[in-house]
Design a protein around this motif. Structure first.
Motif, PDB file in Angstrom:
ATOM      1  N   VAL A 141       0.733  -1.179   0.343  1.00  0.00           N
ATOM      2  CA  VAL A 141       0.106   0.188   0.214  1.00  0.00           C
ATOM      3  C   VAL A 141       0.655   1.137  -0.330  1.00  0.00           C
ATOM      4  CG1 VAL A 141      -1.570   0.951   1.141  1.00  0.00           C
ATOM      5  CG2 VAL A 141      -1.805  -1.334   0.962  1.00  0.00           C
ATOM      6  N   LEU A 142       0.634   1.429  -0.635  1.00  0.00           N
ATOM      7  CA  LEU A 142       1.967   3.326  -0.966  1.00  0.00           C
ATOM      8  C   LEU A 142       1.263   4.397  -0.758  1.00  0.00           C
ATOM      9  CD1 LEU A 142       3.742   2.277  -5.000  1.00  0.00           C
ATOM     10  CD2 LEU A 142       4.250   1.335  -2.781  1.00  0.00           C
ATOM     11  N   ARG A 143       1.651   5.328  -0.350  1.00  0.00           N
ATOM     12  CA  ARG A 143       0.846   5.880   0.281  1.00  0.00           C
ATOM     13  C   ARG A 143       1.609   7.917  -0.558  1.00  0.00           C
ATOM     14  NH1 ARG A 143       1.533   4.143   5.086  1.00  0.00           N
ATOM     15  NH2 ARG A 143       3.148   5.525   5.764  1.00  0.00           N
ATOM     16  N   GLY A 144       0.806   8.524  -1.009  1.00  0.00           N
ATOM     17  CA  GLY A 144       0.695   9.482  -1.422  1.00  0.00           C
ATOM     18  C   GLY A 144       0.775   9.582  -3.424  1.00  0.00           C
ATOM     19  N   PRO A 145       0.889  10.257  -4.120  1.00  0.00           N
ATOM     20  CA  PRO A 145       0.625  10.580  -5.596  1.00  0.00           C
ATOM     21  C   PRO A 145       2.161  10.447  -6.162  1.00  0.00           C
ATOM     22  CG  PRO A 145       0.281  12.794  -4.789  1.00  0.00           C
ATOM     23  CD  PRO A 145       0.960  12.082  -3.479  1.00  0.00           C
ATOM     24  N   GLN A 146       1.262   8.829  -7.064  1.00  0.00           N
ATOM     25  CA  GLN A 146       2.005   7.779  -7.900  1.00  0.00           C
ATOM     26  C   GLN A 146       1.778   7.992  -9.334  1.00  0.00           C
ATOM     27  OE1 GLN A 146       4.584   5.965  -5.891  1.00  0.00           O
ATOM     28  NE2 GLN A 146       3.087   6.858  -3.826  1.00  0.00           N
ATOM     29  N   GLY A 147       2.282   9.195  -9.560  1.00  0.00           N
ATOM     30  CA  GLY A 147       1.504   9.285 -10.987  1.00  0.00           C
ATOM     31  C   GLY A 147       3.044   9.470 -11.868  1.00  0.00           C
ATOM     32  N   THR A 148       3.955   9.103 -11.828  1.00  0.00           N
ATOM     33  CA  THR A 148       4.882   9.131 -12.911  1.00  0.00           C
ATOM     34  C   THR A 148       4.912   7.583 -13.125  1.00  0.00           C
ATOM     35  OG1 THR A 148       5.885  11.070 -12.048  1.00  0.00           O
ATOM     36  CG2 THR A 148       7.757   9.413 -13.741  1.00  0.00           C
ATOM     37  N   LEU A 149       5.438   7.118 -12.361  1.00  0.00           N
ATOM     38  CA  LEU A 149       5.262   5.592 -12.987  1.00  0.00           C
ATOM     39  C   LEU A 149       4.030   4.351 -12.543  1.00  0.00           C
ATOM     40  CD1 LEU A 149       8.048   4.153 -10.089  1.00  0.00           C
ATOM     41  CD2 LEU A 149       8.066   5.111 -13.023  1.00  0.00           C
ATOM     42  N   TYR A 150       3.192   4.973 -12.295  1.00  0.00           N
ATOM     43  CA  TYR A 150       1.496   4.133 -12.036  1.00  0.00           C
ATOM     44  C   TYR A 150       0.399   5.474 -12.772  1.00  0.00           C
ATOM     45  CZ  TYR A 150       3.486   1.422  -8.471  1.00  0.00           C
ATOM     46  OH  TYR A 150       4.367   0.447  -7.799  1.00  0.00           O
ATOM     47  N   GLU A 424      16.506  12.533  -7.935  1.00  0.00           N
ATOM     48  CA  GLU A 424      15.925  10.896  -9.236  1.00  0.00           C
ATOM     49  C   GLU A 424      14.869  12.481 -10.123  1.00  0.00           C
ATOM     50  OE1 GLU A 424      14.467   6.625  -6.077  1.00  0.00           O
ATOM     51  OE2 GLU A 424      13.385   8.606  -6.293  1.00  0.00           O
ATOM     52  N   ALA A 425      14.478  11.685 -10.504  1.00  0.00           N
ATOM     53  CA  ALA A 425      13.529  12.759 -11.628  1.00  0.00           C
ATOM     54  C   ALA A 425      12.738  11.785 -12.764  1.00  0.00           C
ATOM     55  CB  ALA A 425      14.389  13.404 -12.585  1.00  0.00           C
ATOM     56  N   GLY A 426      11.368  12.323 -12.955  1.00  0.00           N
ATOM     57  CA  GLY A 426      10.716  11.291 -13.612  1.00  0.00           C
ATOM     58  C   GLY A 426       9.513  12.296 -14.468  1.00  0.00           C
ATOM     59  N   ALA A 427       9.475  11.965 -15.150  1.00  0.00           N
ATOM     60  CA  ALA A 427       7.808  12.393 -16.165  1.00  0.00           C
ATOM     61  C   ALA A 427       7.224  11.223 -17.111  1.00  0.00           C
ATOM     62  CB  ALA A 427       8.639  13.087 -17.068  1.00  0.00           C
ATOM     63  N   ARG A 428       6.057  11.929 -17.266  1.00  0.00           N
ATOM     64  CA  ARG A 428       4.809  10.808 -17.876  1.00  0.00           C
ATOM     65  C   ARG A 428       4.251  11.918 -18.195  1.00  0.00           C
ATOM     66  NH1 ARG A 428       3.598   5.796 -16.074  1.00  0.00           N
ATOM     67  NH2 ARG A 428       1.307   4.993 -16.612  1.00  0.00           N
ATOM     68  N   TYR A 429       3.866  11.716 -19.582  1.00  0.00           N
ATOM     69  CA  TYR A 429       2.684  12.490 -20.277  1.00  0.00           C
ATOM     70  C   TYR A 429       1.725  11.491 -20.837  1.00  0.00           C
ATOM     71  CZ  TYR A 429       0.494  13.844 -24.620  1.00  0.00           C
ATOM     72  OH  TYR A 429      -1.165  14.642 -25.718  1.00  0.00           O
ATOM     73  N   THR A 430       0.242  12.119 -20.579  1.00  0.00           N
ATOM     74  CA  THR A 430      -1.041  10.548 -20.502  1.00  0.00           C
ATOM     75  C   THR A 430      -1.994  11.292 -21.710  1.00  0.00           C
ATOM     76  OG1 THR A 430      -0.738   9.590 -18.308  1.00  0.00           O
ATOM     77  CG2 THR A 430      -2.568   9.390 -19.343  1.00  0.00           C
ATOM     78  N   TYR A 460       4.794  14.504 -12.892  1.00  0.00           N
ATOM     79  CA  TYR A 460       6.457  14.604 -12.424  1.00  0.00           C
ATOM     80  C   TYR A 460       6.682  13.940 -11.285  1.00  0.00           C
ATOM     81  CZ  TYR A 460       5.772  17.907 -16.438  1.00  0.00           C
ATOM     82  OH  TYR A 460       5.606  19.243 -17.886  1.00  0.00           O
ATOM     83  N   HIS A 461       8.151  13.931 -11.344  1.00  0.00           N
ATOM     84  CA  HIS A 461       8.270  13.341 -10.141  1.00  0.00           C
ATOM     85  C   HIS A 461       9.875  13.633  -9.802  1.00  0.00           C
ATOM     86  CE1 HIS A 461       9.893  10.832  -6.648  1.00  0.00           C
ATOM     87  NE2 HIS A 461      10.622  10.563  -7.738  1.00  0.00           N
ATOM     88  N   LEU A 462      10.581  14.382  -8.302  1.00  0.00           N
ATOM     89  CA  LEU A 462      11.750  14.119  -8.309  1.00  0.00           C
ATOM     90  C   LEU A 462      11.921  13.843  -6.889  1.00  0.00           C
ATOM     91  CD1 LEU A 462      11.711  18.455  -9.396  1.00  0.00           C
ATOM     92  CD2 LEU A 462      12.734  16.849 -10.819  1.00  0.00           C
ATOM     93  N   GLY A 463      13.691  13.728  -7.005  1.00  0.00           N
ATOM     94  CA  GLY A 463      13.405  13.583  -4.972  1.00  0.00           C
ATOM     95  C   GLY A 463      15.138  13.546  -4.970  1.00  0.00           C
ATOM     96  N   VAL A 464      15.426  12.962  -3.475  1.00  0.00           N
ATOM     97  CA  VAL A 464      16.971  13.445  -3.254  1.00  0.00           C
ATOM     98  C   VAL A 464      16.647  12.033  -2.295  1.00  0.00           C
ATOM     99  CG1 VAL A 464      18.690  14.585  -1.830  1.00  0.00           C
ATOM    100  CG2 VAL A 464      17.318  15.384  -3.615  1.00  0.00           C
ATOM    101  N   ASN A 465      17.640  11.567  -2.075  1.00  0.00           N
ATOM    102  CA  ASN A 465      17.604  10.152  -1.399  1.00  0.00           C
ATOM    103  C   ASN A 465      18.975  10.188  -0.962  1.00  0.00           C
ATOM    104  OD1 ASN A 465      15.265   9.113  -2.045  1.00  0.00           O
ATOM    105  ND2 ASN A 465      16.000   8.593  -4.288  1.00  0.00           N
TER     106      ASN A 465
END
Length: 705
Positions: A141-150, A424-430, A460-465
């Motif tokens: 169960v993933l919490r929070g928007p997952q708009g780039t990969l999902y 990390e960086a990601g983008a999705r076009y739908t 879009y997704h941007l992340g720093v880990n």
């Protein structure tokens, strides 16, 4: 008299911690090893394998064994293991909420806010979630928007259901369970390595249980034959896996599910039973209906996962086809003073296809890119009927053929600035297309329907880990998500968008015996889609609320004080408010979003008693949820008051070599009356409510070989 909800929760946890009890809610703590340390659970939350504690996503994970012990047999019972999850029902449709984000539109044109998938196959509508949970590897169960990969319809988060796959070992299992209201469950699994390259795994599940509700029967002068909220289902699955050691691997799956019986029923509460602005519910077990309800749902699914390893990268395909046929009838006024029924018949054909290319290995740079296609064809006939004469009168008729298509391209990459610091960086076009043709007849007003919707969206997704130490992860991220616009019953609505900011830490201390995860989030929500049924006509409509803001935090802890004990505790705070929402001239700014309780707490303890060569494990767990509302109006008649729900479980294993396991349970010890929906229905003279499960109990015997 029951104690107050908070004191009941405190007492339950206190009793648990004295040693009567058990391993708590299944957070992402991982399985405990024999050395008394937390092990790692491999997850695919980012559509590639990683371990839960090194994945920068707030998530709850439950293994197949934990799901069984907690009685999680479908989506509606996921709250048993995910305390921050909200589950509501409207008739047979399931509505899921995560962190106050949900979708109330369960019609053929609606879109959920949580992306639910089984082995990477996306499930679109609320009725489609009636898949049986059996022979599973885990649920994430993933919490929070997952708009780039999902992508589409993951504004709240995602639920990944992963079934158990074929192995190279000849093994099997059989389980029988008997419980409250003559509940009988039979489940089995057989795994056969046919050859060095071909492996087969088959599993089945059969449920049969009498109704929780007595709605009047022919034998005692009533007008219906069977009460509601029974459990009648059959399901089977067959996996065939191919792996010869070459770069190519394949998994083909066939799955069948049938749900029968009466299904969910609603109760009508007349306006005369509204006291001091709140509902006088009366009995949650006994009320008379004058329409016999039933459900006949059949789901067939064929899906495949094909992979080719090129060395540096792997090309993967996930996809398949699914058909769903439903025939449904229910008493739509929830009593006998009126005679309204709501029969539905429909067929839905769905296909998903995703082609994904991703890097292998753990180098400083990695990526995955993909193409996605979704198609959903629904042919449905729904009537709102008036009964009482020689034949039903179709007061409303909705006869629609609806097609929805979605096309997407996406990519996400990471780069290690240092071995411990990753960006990390990601983008999705739908692109979305919807079309509906047919007709509606509302109280004699006939309307031809020919509606369409086309839209597109970037997410879009941007992340720093930062992996500060091997046991401590710090992360921060920015995500966007959206839910497509559309039309419903002659009314159009636009897309909704969400922008999310989140930061968190995942830690293990004391030699991996203490796990502490903390996350904080802020959402800016624009044009969110809110469905409300017109209380006079019962016709539903989706509104675009202007703006909303959501923020909160979650603390999840798990501790192994000894090799025989485990203690879990979770607390979540949520502030979810409309900032601008005008509906029919009324401003609802400041109101709380539906299914968004301010506080959710859960806790539990387990202890293993060593008896000869065997082991007896006691489990106790309790959950508290503060009040929440079922609509944007925030009125007492559409509210679930705060409650606790406590479970006790015992599991005995004579010895590991025997293969036997015997367990017993009591769930909802307080017998708390929990509503799953409450909405005004002026046509029925009051409010319509549905109830969650009462106190239940049972025993289960499992044999593995």
């Amino acid at each position: 008299m029951l104690q107050s909800p908070i004191s009941t929760f405190a007492v339950a946890v206190a009793i648990a911690t004295t040693g009567i009890a058990a391993p708590a809610m299944a957070q992402d703590a991982g399985a405990e090893s024999s050395s008394g340390q937390f092990g790692d659970i491999v997850v695919t939350a980012e559509k590639r394998e990683s371990t839960a504690q090194k994945t920068p996503i707030a998530m709850t994970i439950a293994t197949g064994e934990e799901l069984t012990k907690n009685g999680v047999s479908d989506v509606n019972s996921l709250v048993n293991i995910a305390p921050t999850l909200g589950i509501a029902q409207n008739n047979q449709n399931t509505i899921i909420t995560i962190r106050g984000v949900s979708s109330r539109d369960y019609t053929e044109t609606g879109n959920p806010a949580v992306a639910v998938s089984i082995d990477n196959f996306y499930l679109q509508n609320g009725t489609a979630l009636n898949v049986g949970f059996f022979d599973l590897e885990r649920i994430e169960v993933l919490r929070g928007p997952q708009g780039t990969l999902y992508g589409r319809n993951a504004t709240a988060g995602a639920i990944n259901i992963s079934t158990a796959k074929p192995t190279d070992k000849l093994e099997g299992s059989m389980a029988l369970e008997y419980g409250y209201k003559n509940a009988l469950i039979a489940e089995g699994m057989l795994n056969v390595p046919v050859s060095d390259s071909i492996k087969v795994r088959g599993a089945f599940s059969v449920h049969q249980r009498d109704a929780y509700r007595n709605n009047g029967s022919l034998s005692d002068g009533g007008l219906v034959r069977k009460g509601g909220n029974d459990d009648v289902s059959q399901a089977a699955r067959l996996h065939v896996a191919y792996d010869s050691g070459s770069p190519f691997t394949a998994l083909v799956t066939g799955e069948y599910t049938h749900v029968g019986g009466v299904g969910a029923v609603i109760k009508g509460i007349p306006y005369s039973d509204v006291v001091d602005g709140k509902l006088k519910l009366g009995s949650d077990r006994n009320w008379a209906l004058n329409t016999q309800g039933f459900i006949d749902l059949t789901i067939k699914n064929v899906r495949a996962n094909l992979n080719y390893d090129f060395g540096p990268v792997t090309l993967s395909y996930f996809g398949g086809y699914r058909t769903q046929d439903i025939s449904r009838q229910n008493d739509q006024d929830g009593g006998t003073s009126a005679g309204f029924a709501f029969p539905t018949d429909g067929t839905t054909k769905t296909q998903n296809h995703e082609l994904r290319l991703g890097t292998n290995g753990t180098g400083p740079f990695g990526f995955q890119v993909g193409l996605y296609y979704f198609s959903d064809h629904n042919d449905s006939l729904t009537n709102f009927q008036i009964l009482g004469g020689a034949a039903p009168i179709n007061f409303y008729t909705f006869d629609y053929v609806t097609d929805a298509k979605s096309y997407a391209g996406f990519g996400q990459a990471y780069y290690e600035i240092t071995p411990d610091l990753k960006v990390e960086a990601g983008a999705r076009y739908t692109r979305e297309k919807k079309k509906q043709v047919g007709f509606s007849d509302v109280a004699g007003t006939y309307t031809d329907v020919d509606a369409s919707y086309t839209g597109n969206k970037d997410t879009y997704h941007l992340g720093v880990n930062w992996q500060a130490t091997p046991d401590n992860l710090v992360y921060a991220k920015y995500d966007t998500g959206f839910k497509a616009g559309g039309f419903q019953n002659g009314f159009t609505y636009g897309p909704e968008s969400i922008t999310a900011y989140e930061a968190g830490i995942k830690n293990r201390f004391l030699g991996s015996t203490l796990q502490v995860n903390l996350s904080g989030f802020l959402y800016d929500y624009t044009d969110l889609q809110v469905q409300q049924n017109d209380p006079v006509t019962a016709v539903s409509r989706v509104f675009n609320a202007g703006r909303a803001r959501i923020y909160g935090g979650e603390l999840e802890t798990s501790w192994l004080p000894t090799t025989l004990d485990k203690v879990d505790f979770t607390v979540a705070y949520l502030h979810a408010r409309y900032r601008d929402f005008n509906s029919n001239g009324v401003q609802y700014a400041g109101n709380t979003l539906p299914q968004a309780p301010s506080w959710s707490l859960s806790g539990g303890v387990s202890h293993d008693f060593l008896i000869g060569n065997g082991k007896l494990t006691g489990r106790a767990q309790s959950r508290y949820q503060s009040k929440s509302f079922f609509s944007f109006r925030n009125i007492g008649t559409e509210m679930q008051k705060g409650y606790t729900k406590t479970d006790l479980m015992l599991t005995y294993v004579p010895n590991e070599a025997s293969g036997f396991e015997i367990s017993a349970y009591v769930r909802n010890i307080e017998n708390s009356v929990i509503l799953t929906t409450s909405e005004e229905a002026a046509y029925a003279g009051g409010y319509l409510v549905q109830f969650g499960d009462p106190r239940t109990y049972g025993a289960r015997v499992t044999y593995r070989f």
